[in-house]
Design a protein around this motif. Structure first.
Motif, PDB file in Angstrom:
ATOM      1  N   PHE A 102       0.614  -1.168  -0.319  1.00  0.00           N
ATOM      2  CA  PHE A 102       0.270  -0.172  -0.160  1.00  0.00           C
ATOM      3  C   PHE A 102       0.700   0.972   0.411  1.00  0.00           C
ATOM      4  N   TRP A 103       2.240   0.893   0.785  1.00  0.00           N
ATOM      5  CA  TRP A 103       2.737   2.245   0.872  1.00  0.00           C
ATOM      6  C   TRP A 103       3.222   2.807  -0.458  1.00  0.00           C
ATOM      7  N   PHE A 104       3.749   1.476  -1.555  1.00  0.00           N
ATOM      8  CA  PHE A 104       4.858   1.951  -2.466  1.00  0.00           C
ATOM      9  C   PHE A 104       3.292   2.630  -3.451  1.00  0.00           C
ATOM     10  N   LEU A 105       1.789   2.412  -3.347  1.00  0.00           N
ATOM     11  CA  LEU A 105       0.602   2.396  -4.225  1.00  0.00           C
ATOM     12  C   LEU A 105       1.231   3.978  -3.794  1.00  0.00           C
ATOM     13  N   LEU A 106       0.769   4.400  -2.365  1.00  0.00           N
ATOM     14  CA  LEU A 106       0.888   5.728  -2.421  1.00  0.00           C
ATOM     15  C   LEU A 106       1.344   6.771  -2.811  1.00  0.00           C
ATOM     16  N   ALA A 107       2.859   6.382  -2.897  1.00  0.00           N
ATOM     17  CA  ALA A 107       4.642   6.963  -3.374  1.00  0.00           C
ATOM     18  C   ALA A 107       4.684   6.764  -4.800  1.00  0.00           C
ATOM     19  N   THR A 108       3.044   6.292  -5.529  1.00  0.00           N
ATOM     20  CA  THR A 108       3.131   6.204  -6.889  1.00  0.00           C
ATOM     21  C   THR A 108       2.156   7.033  -7.587  1.00  0.00           C
ATOM     22  N   VAL A 109       1.220   7.405  -6.486  1.00  0.00           N
ATOM     23  CA  VAL A 109       0.444   9.018  -6.345  1.00  0.00           C
ATOM     24  C   VAL A 109       1.017   9.952  -6.476  1.00  0.00           C
ATOM     25  N   ALA A 110       1.769   9.615  -4.953  1.00  0.00           N
ATOM     26  CA  ALA A 110       2.903  11.509  -5.043  1.00  0.00           C
ATOM     27  C   ALA A 110       3.400  11.421  -6.120  1.00  0.00           C
ATOM     28  N   SER A 111       4.332  10.773  -6.332  1.00  0.00           N
ATOM     29  CA  SER A 111       5.614  10.309  -7.879  1.00  0.00           C
ATOM     30  C   SER A 111       4.648  10.974  -9.046  1.00  0.00           C
ATOM     31  N   VAL A 112       3.718  10.108  -9.346  1.00  0.00           N
ATOM     32  CA  VAL A 112       2.512  11.322 -10.207  1.00  0.00           C
ATOM     33  C   VAL A 112       2.492  12.941 -10.065  1.00  0.00           C
ATOM     34  N   LEU A 113       1.667  12.916  -9.460  1.00  0.00           N
ATOM     35  CA  LEU A 113       1.254  14.444  -8.396  1.00  0.00           C
ATOM     36  C   LEU A 113       2.273  15.365  -9.034  1.00  0.00           C
ATOM     37  N   ILE A 114       3.681  14.602  -7.901  1.00  0.00           N
ATOM     38  CA  ILE A 114       5.179  15.614  -8.460  1.00  0.00           C
ATOM     39  C   ILE A 114       5.641  15.671 -10.003  1.00  0.00           C
ATOM     40  N   VAL A 115       5.352  14.762 -11.145  1.00  0.00           N
ATOM     41  CA  VAL A 115       5.739  14.865 -12.459  1.00  0.00           C
ATOM     42  C   VAL A 115       4.974  15.615 -12.994  1.00  0.00           C
ATOM     43  N   LEU A 116       3.316  16.123 -12.490  1.00  0.00           N
ATOM     44  CA  LEU A 116       2.687  17.083 -13.194  1.00  0.00           C
ATOM     45  C   LEU A 116       3.213  18.319 -12.837  1.00  0.00           C
ATOM     46  N   ALA A 117       3.415  18.166 -11.145  1.00  0.00           N
ATOM     47  CA  ALA A 117       3.519  19.606 -11.034  1.00  0.00           C
ATOM     48  C   ALA A 117       5.177  19.894 -11.704  1.00  0.00           C
ATOM     49  N   TYR A 118       5.819  19.201 -11.723  1.00  0.00           N
ATOM     50  CA  TYR A 118       7.160  19.622 -12.321  1.00  0.00           C
ATOM     51  C   TYR A 118       7.086  20.313 -13.327  1.00  0.00           C
ATOM     52  N   GLY A 119       5.952  19.257 -14.259  1.00  0.00           N
ATOM     53  CA  GLY A 119       5.954  19.409 -15.821  1.00  0.00           C
ATOM     54  C   GLY A 119       4.712  20.697 -16.065  1.00  0.00           C
TER      55      GLY A 119
END
Length: 160
Positions: A102-119
């Motif tokens: 479950f922690w990797f799932l949350l890390a994946t969601v956070a990472s996708v949001l980071i990609v969108l924010a940096y983009g």
């Protein structure tokens, strides 16, 4: 930039990136050693240190944030971290299917949001750098006909 200005769109990305990067580090570290790849760890820590520095520089309204070079610096680090975060997202996504956590799932969601924010931050810095503004169909101003100039002679006088 004051706190009120930071709540608007381009300034709002700085605190958002700081919080998202911190959450990504927490979620990444929670499962244990399995999630700590060297690239993931390195990029997350560099992103967090950079996010703290940028947030502090913008929040305290330091002088170099007003220069024209700041836009180029912001464009460079945003583009690099966008690519690194996209690689982190691929790693998390593959790791979810290999060993679901479950922690990797949350890390994946956070990472996708980071990609969108940096983009988005890269896009904002790019448009600030190039000065791209959408026109409303007025045509090319360089080839538009100039208005007629008034004659230096009084009306009815033939200059020849």
């Amino acid at each position: 930039m004051s706190y009120h200005e930071m709540k608007q769109m381009p300034g709002m990305l700085k605190p958002l990136l700081l919080v998202l990067t911190l959450l990504q580090i927490i979620f990444m570290a929670s499962p244990g050693l399995r999630g700590w790849g060297w690239f993931i760890c390195l990029t997350s820590i560099l992103e967090f240190i950079t996010a703290i520095g940028v947030f502090a520089a913008v929040f305290f309204d330091l002088l170099f944030t007003k220069s024209s070079q700041w836009t180029l610096i912001e464009l460079a680090y945003s583009a690099v971290f966008c690519v690194c975060s996209a690689l982190n997202t691929i790693y998390y996504f593959c790791n979810i299917f290999y060993h679901f956590n479950f922690w990797f799932l949350l890390a994946t969601v956070a990472s996708v949001l980071i990609v969108l924010a940096y983009g988005l931050q890269t896009l904002v810095a790019w448009t600030d750098r190039t000065g791209t503004v959408s026109s409303s169909g007025t045509g090319n101003q360089a080839t538009a006909a100039a208005p007629p100039q008034p004659s230096p002679f009084p009306a009815g006088v033939n200059p020849a």
